[in-house]
Write a protein that holds these residues in place. Structure first.
Motif, mmCIF file in Angstrom:
data_model
loop_
_atom_site.group_PDB
_atom_site.id
_atom_site.type_symbol
_atom_site.label_atom_id
_atom_site.label_comp_id
_atom_site.label_asym_id
_atom_site.label_seq_id
_atom_site.Cartn_x
_atom_site.Cartn_y
_atom_site.Cartn_z
ATOM 1 N N GLY A 98 26.187 -9.586 39.853
ATOM 2 C CA GLY A 98 26.430 -10.994 39.551
ATOM 3 C C GLY A 98 27.311 -11.213 38.343
ATOM 4 O O GLY A 98 27.779 -10.277 37.691
ATOM 5 N N THR A 99 27.540 -12.473 38.029
ATOM 6 C CA THR A 99 28.360 -12.844 36.889
ATOM 7 C C THR A 99 27.583 -12.640 35.595
ATOM 8 O O THR A 99 26.381 -12.421 35.595
ATOM 9 C CB THR A 99 28.789 -14.321 36.993
ATOM 10 N N THR A 100 28.283 -12.762 34.461
ATOM 11 C CA THR A 100 27.632 -12.532 33.170
ATOM 12 C C THR A 100 26.904 -13.771 32.654
ATOM 13 O O THR A 100 26.332 -13.731 31.567
ATOM 14 C CB THR A 100 28.668 -12.097 32.114
ATOM 15 N N ALA B 54 28.380 -11.621 26.880
ATOM 16 C CA ALA B 54 28.834 -12.069 28.194
ATOM 17 C C ALA B 54 30.349 -11.995 28.336
ATOM 18 O O ALA B 54 30.867 -11.998 29.458
ATOM 19 C CB ALA B 54 28.360 -13.496 28.439
ATOM 20 N N GLY B 55 31.060 -11.957 27.201
ATOM 21 C CA GLY B 55 32.507 -11.872 27.273
ATOM 22 C C GLY B 55 33.174 -13.175 27.677
ATOM 23 O O GLY B 55 34.287 -13.178 28.198
ATOM 24 N N ARG B 56 32.505 -14.305 27.421
ATOM 25 C CA ARG B 56 33.077 -15.594 27.786
ATOM 26 C C ARG B 56 32.510 -16.663 26.863
ATOM 27 O O ARG B 56 31.353 -16.613 26.458
ATOM 28 C CB ARG B 56 32.768 -15.928 29.244
ATOM 29 N N ALA B 57 33.332 -17.632 26.529
ATOM 30 C CA ALA B 57 32.887 -18.711 25.672
ATOM 31 C C ALA B 57 31.920 -19.627 26.428
ATOM 32 O O ALA B 57 32.102 -19.891 27.615
ATOM 33 C CB ALA B 57 34.088 -19.521 25.177
ATOM 34 N N PHE B 58 30.894 -20.084 25.733
ATOM 35 C CA PHE B 58 29.928 -21.025 26.288
ATOM 36 C C PHE B 58 29.296 -20.540 27.591
ATOM 37 O O PHE B 58 29.075 -21.309 28.528
ATOM 38 C CB PHE B 58 30.559 -22.399 26.480
ATOM 39 N N SER B 59 28.994 -19.240 27.638
ATOM 40 C CA SER B 59 28.337 -18.705 28.841
ATOM 41 C C SER B 59 26.963 -19.331 29.037
ATOM 42 O O SER B 59 26.483 -19.463 30.167
ATOM 43 C CB SER B 59 28.208 -17.184 28.759
#
Length: 351
Positions: free
Chosen positions: A20-22, A58-63
């Motif tokens: 799945g996604t982070t 997560a490697g993404r902003a506002f995950s």
């Protein structure tokens, strides 16, 4: 102020990696449904939502905002987030209920550690000026801590292997565990070093996972479950992030949190110890004797999902009260390098 109780807990399977996604949505949707089924509550019954995760991991902003997709777009919710283990999100939710702002709260945490190189990611929580540029990864720093204890005679390699063997044996009864089974201490000691003096069994595995926990005021809790797990005490303390100014073989912040609570009569303790020697440090800091059963779930040595492992310790400790197998339990969560920040809670049968 009203007492607060745990009325429901669920966790996703602890696995080495997930497709799945982070943002954790795929892991969260099933366990949200599980706690709602167990408690008879629905999304509309939850007064406050609070999560714990890391956008950096997560490697993404506002995950954490993307994770709200697991809750749904309607009706609107009252939501908050902490950028650390969800055990600290539970502390925020606990305060909301204690202050009388809401009657119920749902706390969740998630982390997909397999998305990057976890040892390097955790190196960046060190002092950004004099330590992090050296890239001291989390396992190597823990190895230094373990070596200090060995050389000072506080524990032996056999002691560490015994912790690992017991944890894996206990995890056989935990369907969410990533690692479990019976293993001989001698066989563990025959395995090669991973980061001297630590072997693979001394180190919590890289894990993807999530956990969710439902809180309610004691009055509301009595209507939801037969034996609510009342949080009779909760404290958290922090030590210096500078490794050279503290004795790494001790955990003063854990000891201080424990002294602020009544630990008499604790039957079960769920300790968030990502390395075998850290369990020994925590047991000493909290004064837990042989009469206290440690990590009957297997602990994080058998599955260590970042940002939900600490919350899961509280959930596992609560489950012992909820199912009637214990009257008083202790839960511990940690965050930061080598036991820098520590939270301790006690849970008891509603009287």
């Amino acid at each position: 102020m009203p007492d607060v109780a745990v009325v429901g807990f669920a966790q996703a399977p602890n696995v080495r990696s997930t497709p799945g996604t982070t943002n954790g949505v795929e892991m969260l949707v099933p366990i949200f449904a599980e706690v709602f089924e167990r408690t008879g509550l629905s999304k509309e019954d939850i007064g406050f939502w609070c999560s714990g995760s890391s956008d950096y991991l997560a490697g993404r902003a506002f995950s954490f905002i993307a994770a709200v997709d697991a809750i749904g777009a309607f009706p609107p919710i009252h939501e908050s987030h902490v950028e650390m283990d969800a055990a600290w999100a539970l502390y925020e939710a606990w305060l909301k209920i204690r202050m009388g702002e809401v009657e119920t709260a749902l706390v969740y945490g998630f982390g997909k550690s397999s998305a990057g190189q976890l040892r390097r990611v955790l190196a960046l929580q060190m002092d950004p000026y004099v330590v992090a540029p050296l890239w001291p990864d989390s396992v190597s720093v823990a190895g230094i801590q373990a070596r200090l204890g060995l050389e000072s005679g506080l524990w032996s390699e056999k002691d560490l292997a015994e912790v690992a063997a017991r944890s894996r044996a206990d995890a056989a009864g935990n369907p969410a565990a990533q690692i479990s089974g019976t293993v001989e201490v001698a066989d563990l000691l025959d395995t090669p070093y991973f980061a001297d003096p630590l072997r693979a069994h001394d180190i919590a595995p890289i894990t993807d996972g999530a956990a969710v926990l439902v809180l309610a005021s004691a009055e509301r809790a009595a209507d939801l479950v037969d034996s609510p797990a009342v949080i009779t005490g909760i404290e958290h303390r922090v030590d210096s992030p500078a490794l050279g100014v503290r004795d790494l073989t001790k955990s003063p912040s854990t000891a201080a949190a424990g002294r602020a609570l009544d630990l008499d009569g604790v039957e079960v303790a769920e300790l968030h110890a990502p390395f075998t020697h850290q369990e020994l440090i925590l047991r000493e800091a909290l004064g837990l004797g042989d009469q206290v059963r440690i990590n009957p779930s297997g602990g994080v040595l058998t599955g260590n999902p970042m940002f939900s492992a600490g919350l899961a310790r509280i959930g596992e400790a609560a489950n012992r009260v909820l199912d009637g197998s214990a009257r008083k339990t202790l839960a511990h969560a940690t965050s930061g390098p080598v036991l820098q920040q520590n939270l301790v809670a006690t849970l008891e049968v509603l009287s």
